[in-house]
Design a protein around this motif. Structure first.
Motif, PDB file in Angstrom:
ATOM      1  N   MET A   1       0.800  -1.224   0.000  1.00  0.00           N
ATOM      2  CA  MET A   1       0.000   0.000   0.000  1.00  0.00           C
ATOM      3  C   MET A   1       0.836   1.278   0.000  1.00  0.00           C
ATOM      4  O   MET A   1       0.301   2.359  -0.196  1.00  0.00           O
ATOM      5  N   GLY A   2       2.151   1.137   0.209  1.00  0.00           N
ATOM      6  CA  GLY A   2       3.018   2.296   0.021  1.00  0.00           C
ATOM      7  C   GLY A   2       3.062   2.764  -1.419  1.00  0.00           C
ATOM      8  O   GLY A   2       3.457   3.895  -1.701  1.00  0.00           O
ATOM      9  N   ILE A   3       2.656   1.902  -2.339  1.00  0.00           N
ATOM     10  CA  ILE A   3       2.523   2.269  -3.748  1.00  0.00           C
ATOM     11  C   ILE A   3       1.101   2.713  -4.077  1.00  0.00           C
ATOM     12  O   ILE A   3       0.884   3.696  -4.788  1.00  0.00           O
ATOM     13  N   THR A   4       0.108   2.008  -3.542  1.00  0.00           N
ATOM     14  CA  THR A   4      -1.269   2.270  -3.979  1.00  0.00           C
ATOM     15  C   THR A   4      -1.956   3.424  -3.252  1.00  0.00           C
ATOM     16  O   THR A   4      -2.807   4.097  -3.840  1.00  0.00           O
ATOM     17  N   GLN A   5      -1.605   3.660  -1.989  1.00  0.00           N
ATOM     18  CA  GLN A   5      -2.364   4.628  -1.193  1.00  0.00           C
ATOM     19  C   GLN A   5      -1.844   6.047  -1.398  1.00  0.00           C
ATOM     20  O   GLN A   5      -1.340   6.708  -0.501  1.00  0.00           O
ATOM     21  N   HIS A   6      -2.003   6.500  -2.629  1.00  0.00           N
ATOM     22  CA  HIS A   6      -1.609   7.849  -3.042  1.00  0.00           C
ATOM     23  C   HIS A   6      -2.648   8.370  -4.034  1.00  0.00           C
ATOM     24  O   HIS A   6      -3.357   7.583  -4.673  1.00  0.00           O
ATOM     25  N   THR A   7      -2.693   9.670  -4.214  1.00  0.00           N
ATOM     26  CA  THR A   7      -3.518  10.232  -5.284  1.00  0.00           C
ATOM     27  C   THR A   7      -2.964   9.849  -6.648  1.00  0.00           C
ATOM     28  O   THR A   7      -3.655   9.988  -7.666  1.00  0.00           O
ATOM     29  N   THR A   8      -1.722   9.364  -6.678  1.00  0.00           N
ATOM     30  CA  THR A   8      -1.114   8.844  -7.903  1.00  0.00           C
ATOM     31  C   THR A   8      -0.960   7.330  -7.831  1.00  0.00           C
ATOM     32  O   THR A   8      -0.058   6.753  -8.452  1.00  0.00           O
ATOM     33  N   GLY A   9      -1.831   6.649  -7.093  1.00  0.00           N
ATOM     34  CA  GLY A   9      -1.711   5.211  -6.903  1.00  0.00           C
ATOM     35  C   GLY A   9      -1.716   4.431  -8.208  1.00  0.00           C
ATOM     36  O   GLY A   9      -0.906   3.519  -8.411  1.00  0.00           O
ATOM     37  N   VAL A  10      -2.633   4.784  -9.128  1.00  0.00           N
ATOM     38  CA  VAL A  10      -2.690   4.089 -10.416  1.00  0.00           C
ATOM     39  C   VAL A  10      -1.413   4.342 -11.206  1.00  0.00           C
ATOM     40  O   VAL A  10      -0.856   3.426 -11.824  1.00  0.00           O
ATOM     41  N   ASP A  11      -0.921   5.574 -11.192  1.00  0.00           N
ATOM     42  CA  ASP A  11       0.352   5.885 -11.858  1.00  0.00           C
ATOM     43  C   ASP A  11       1.494   5.051 -11.281  1.00  0.00           C
ATOM     44  O   ASP A  11       2.354   4.542 -12.014  1.00  0.00           O
ATOM     45  N   ASN A  12       1.514   4.925  -9.962  1.00  0.00           N
ATOM     46  CA  ASN A  12       2.576   4.152  -9.309  1.00  0.00           C
ATOM     47  C   ASN A  12       2.552   2.690  -9.757  1.00  0.00           C
ATOM     48  O   ASN A  12       3.583   2.098 -10.080  1.00  0.00           O
ATOM     49  N   VAL A  13       1.342   2.102  -9.750  1.00  0.00           N
ATOM     50  CA  VAL A  13       1.215   0.694 -10.139  1.00  0.00           C
ATOM     51  C   VAL A  13       1.600   0.510 -11.605  1.00  0.00           C
ATOM     52  O   VAL A  13       2.318  -0.434 -11.963  1.00  0.00           O
ATOM     53  N   TRP A  14       1.150   1.412 -12.451  1.00  0.00           N
ATOM     54  CA  TRP A  14       1.482   1.308 -13.873  1.00  0.00           C
ATOM     55  C   TRP A  14       2.997   1.404 -14.069  1.00  0.00           C
ATOM     56  O   TRP A  14       3.567   0.707 -14.921  1.00  0.00           O
ATOM     57  N   SER A  15       3.650   2.214 -13.273  1.00  0.00           N
ATOM     58  CA  SER A  15       5.107   2.350 -13.391  1.00  0.00           C
ATOM     59  C   SER A  15       5.822   1.057 -13.018  1.00  0.00           C
ATOM     60  O   SER A  15       6.838   0.696 -13.634  1.00  0.00           O
ATOM     61  N   THR A  16       5.308   0.344 -11.997  1.00  0.00           N
ATOM     62  CA  THR A  16       5.920  -0.950 -11.658  1.00  0.00           C
ATOM     63  C   THR A  16       5.755  -1.932 -12.811  1.00  0.00           C
ATOM     64  O   THR A  16       6.669  -2.705 -13.123  1.00  0.00           O
ATOM     65  N   ALA A  17       4.585  -1.908 -13.455  1.00  0.00           N
ATOM     66  CA  ALA A  17       4.350  -2.790 -14.605  1.00  0.00           C
ATOM     67  C   ALA A  17       5.242  -2.391 -15.783  1.00  0.00           C
ATOM     68  O   ALA A  17       5.773  -3.260 -16.496  1.00  0.00           O
ATOM     69  N   ASN A  18       5.399  -1.084 -15.999  1.00  0.00           N
ATOM     70  CA  ASN A  18       6.305  -0.620 -17.062  1.00  0.00           C
ATOM     71  C   ASN A  18       7.701  -1.200 -16.877  1.00  0.00           C
ATOM     72  O   ASN A  18       8.323  -1.697 -17.816  1.00  0.00           O
ATOM     73  N   LEU A  19       8.214  -1.109 -15.661  1.00  0.00           N
ATOM     74  CA  LEU A  19       9.569  -1.591 -15.378  1.00  0.00           C
ATOM     75  C   LEU A  19       9.681  -3.084 -15.647  1.00  0.00           C
ATOM     76  O   LEU A  19      10.667  -3.557 -16.243  1.00  0.00           O
ATOM     77  N   GLN A  20       8.704  -3.855 -15.209  1.00  0.00           N
ATOM     78  CA  GLN A  20       8.781  -5.304 -15.374  1.00  0.00           C
ATOM     79  C   GLN A  20       8.578  -5.741 -16.824  1.00  0.00           C
ATOM     80  O   GLN A  20       9.182  -6.731 -17.267  1.00  0.00           O
ATOM     81  N   MET A  21       7.746  -5.030 -17.573  1.00  0.00           N
ATOM     82  CA  MET A  21       7.640  -5.319 -19.009  1.00  0.00           C
ATOM     83  C   MET A  21       8.930  -4.945 -19.720  1.00  0.00           C
ATOM     84  O   MET A  21       9.413  -5.677 -20.592  1.00  0.00           O
ATOM     85  N   LEU A  22       9.485  -3.807 -19.356  1.00  0.00           N
ATOM     86  CA  LEU A  22      10.719  -3.340 -19.987  1.00  0.00           C
ATOM     87  C   LEU A  22      11.838  -4.372 -19.852  1.00  0.00           C
ATOM     88  O   LEU A  22      12.624  -4.591 -20.782  1.00  0.00           O
ATOM     89  N   CYS A  23      11.904  -5.016 -18.709  1.00  0.00           N
ATOM     90  CA  CYS A  23      12.970  -5.982 -18.438  1.00  0.00           C
ATOM     91  C   CYS A  23      12.562  -7.425 -18.736  1.00  0.00           C
ATOM     92  O   CYS A  23      13.335  -8.357 -18.463  1.00  0.00           O
TER      93      CYS A  23
END
Length: 525
Positions: free
Chosen positions: A142-164
């Motif tokens: 929830m340190g990633i999700t519980q933000h006003t940018t929670g969706v952005d944060n989650v998408w960024s984790t997915a970006n990194l894992q797809m990239l690699c």
């Protein structure tokens, strides 16, 4: 989790971001520690607080609260710049790479350092360790999700894992950790405002027709309200009645003074729980429920594993199993439900939920089955997206950094972040009735040595923390484990409730509140 617990040891590198894993998810933490101590795995930890897992990390980076997107963009900037990413995977399995590249190339390490406080050299070191790994896994909570940018944060984790190229392989994946028992199962069963069971959208006419036929009733095709929207609706008068099961918003929701005002404004409040919680004390009707040990059923855990729950004790007094209470209420309102057991309900789930289609009561056994498990012959799925993504190609998207909704200023110069401790569970409904646990862990304000010295605060001294929404008092825990300008308060304690202070603003898409960053003032009493 896209991946399973057993595969943790197969990762060459694990990145933990926004998760105090050993405090909130100790079983997962133990597996990660084992992989690091006795296996090949190297660990990266990114967190504003120097959590216990940092002791096991090759790299520990302390970012300013709410700057996760900037940090992840900086890591991806270096991975793309140095061509450490999986070009074949990106070309064959992903779309949107050019959009992602255009954005992350605007976040060189020096710029990210200015935004986040993480040194530029550390950004480079994390990028190299993660980007060069044959298999890397990412864990967040929830340190990633519980933000006003929670969706952005989650998408960024997915970006990194797809990239690699780390999604769809054993030991990799994007792994959000689910904190409470069966919270994954609750979501799977449609405990969200926009889906029927198994994430079938309420806006899909075929899904609506399917469930109308099965349940012999008319159903709405409109998306409902989230928890925060319900409470706002109660305050405005749009929501007249509320039925709360196994949840305690009088401790867990942001801006508790507003929560209390909203609940008291309802015409009718029903709470179904195992103890008389702070929320139940406001209820018109309290329905006593059976605990986990007093009922049969199925739970789904964080790795999507459906497991049997076997009744060991008789429920005390008037307490009954949740499904029995709900069925009696439904029938009192004119329905004709006739479930005889949890087994009957699971058979209906199996028939209506494709991902649970092969998970019969008899098949679950002692080891459980991981969905998707579409047929009775299917063995279950340890990790998702093998070979291809559910949507076809994985969608990459450039995510610009946005600040939290409330930043420090002259009146409230410190950032508050909230979280959990190992010794207490969620709102304390169960654990706070145990004196031994209360002796081990009580209310506290974790504050940096620099801030404590500047304010003349000594370790253990009761201090005041105030935000624009309210104030609490709790003992100071002066430590080097948190950075200057940040305080951390665990949210479990009614007598020093962190959520008196937190900001109820929400992510515009997921509607989750920004528990992890708000502005406060700390002072001596």
């Amino acid at each position: 989790m896209t991946n399973d617990i057993a595969g943790i040891k197969e990762a060459d590198v694990i990145l933990i971001i926004g998760s105090d894993t050993s405090a909130a998810h100790p079983v997962i933490a133990a597996r990660i520690k084992q992989a690091v101590r006795f296996g090949k795995t190297k660990l990266i930890v990114i967190d504003p607080k120097e959590i216990d897992m940092a002791k096991y990390a090759t790299i520990y980076a302390r970012q300013r609260c709410g700057t996760d997107v900037a940090v992840l963009n900086g890591i991806m900037h270096e991975i793309i710049k140095n061509e450490w990413y999986d070009k074949e995977y990106v070309a064959e399995r992903c779309e949107g790479f050019d959009d992602l590249k255009a954005v992350v190339m605007e976040y060189p390490p020096e710029k990210v350092a200015q935004i986040s406080g993480v040194p530029a050299q550390q950004i480079r070191e994390m990028a190299e360790l993660f980007g060069k790994a044959e298999t890397a896994s990412l864990f967040y909570a929830m340190g990633i999700t519980q933000h006003t940018t929670g969706v952005d944060n989650v998408w960024s984790t997915a970006n990194l894992q797809m990239l690699c190229g780390n999604i769809g392989k054993n030991g990799g994946g994007v792994n959000p950790l689910r904190g409470q028992v069966n919270v994954q199962g609750a979501c799977d069963m449609g405990g969200l405002p926009n889906v029927f069971p198994a994430y079938q959208p309420v806006t899909n006419p075929d899904a609506v027709a399917k469930f109308e036929k099965a349940w012999n009733c008319k159903l709405s095709n409109k998306v409902g309200l989230t928890v925060t929207e319900m409470l706002s609706g109660a305050d405005s008068g749009a929501v007249k009645a509320l039925y709360v099961m196994g949840e305690n918003p009088m401790i867990s929701d942001p801006d508790l003074q507003h929560v209390e005002k909203s609940l008291k404004h309802l015409d009718f409040l029903v709470v179904q729980d195992i103890f008389l919680t702070e929320t139940a004390q406001l209820a018109d009707v309290v329905l006593p429920a059976a605990t986990f040990a007093e009922k049969d059923g199925l739970f789904t855990n964080t790795e999507r594993r459906v497991q049997r729950l076997r009744k060991a004790l008789k429920a005390p007094g008037q307490a009954r199993e949740d499904w029995v209470i709900i069925q009696d209420i439904a029938n009192a309102m004119g329905s004709d439900w006739n479930y005889q057991s949890a087994c009957d309900i699971q058979e209906e789930i199996r028939q209506l939920s494709p991902s649970y289609g092969g998970i019969s009561w008899e098949r679950v056994g002692t080891d459980g089955l991981q969905w998707p498990c579409p047929t009775l012959e299917h063995p279950g799925t340890p990790y998702l997206h093998k070979g291809k993504f559910a949507r076809g190609k994985g969608l990459m998207k450039g995510i610009p950094f946005k600040e939290p909704a409330e930043l420090p200023d002259a009146d409230y110069p410190i950032i508050l972040t909230t979280g959990r401790v190992l010794e207490q569970f969620h709102t304390g409904t169960m654990t706070r009735k145990t004196p031994g646990l209360n002796n081990l862990a009580g209310p506290m304000v974790m504050i940096s040595v620099e801030d404590a010295e500047a304010l003349g605060i000594g370790n253990g001294e009761t201090i005041k923390v105030a935000s624009r929404r309210g104030a609490i008092q709790a003992p100071a825990f002066v430590t080097k484990r948190i950075g200057k300008g940040t305080v951390y308060i665990p949210f479990h304690y009614q007598e020093a409730a962190a959520n008196v202070l937190t900001n109820p603003v929400v992510d515009p898409v997921a509607k989750i509140p920004e528990y992890k960053a708000c502005a406060v003032r700390v002072s001596k009493i």
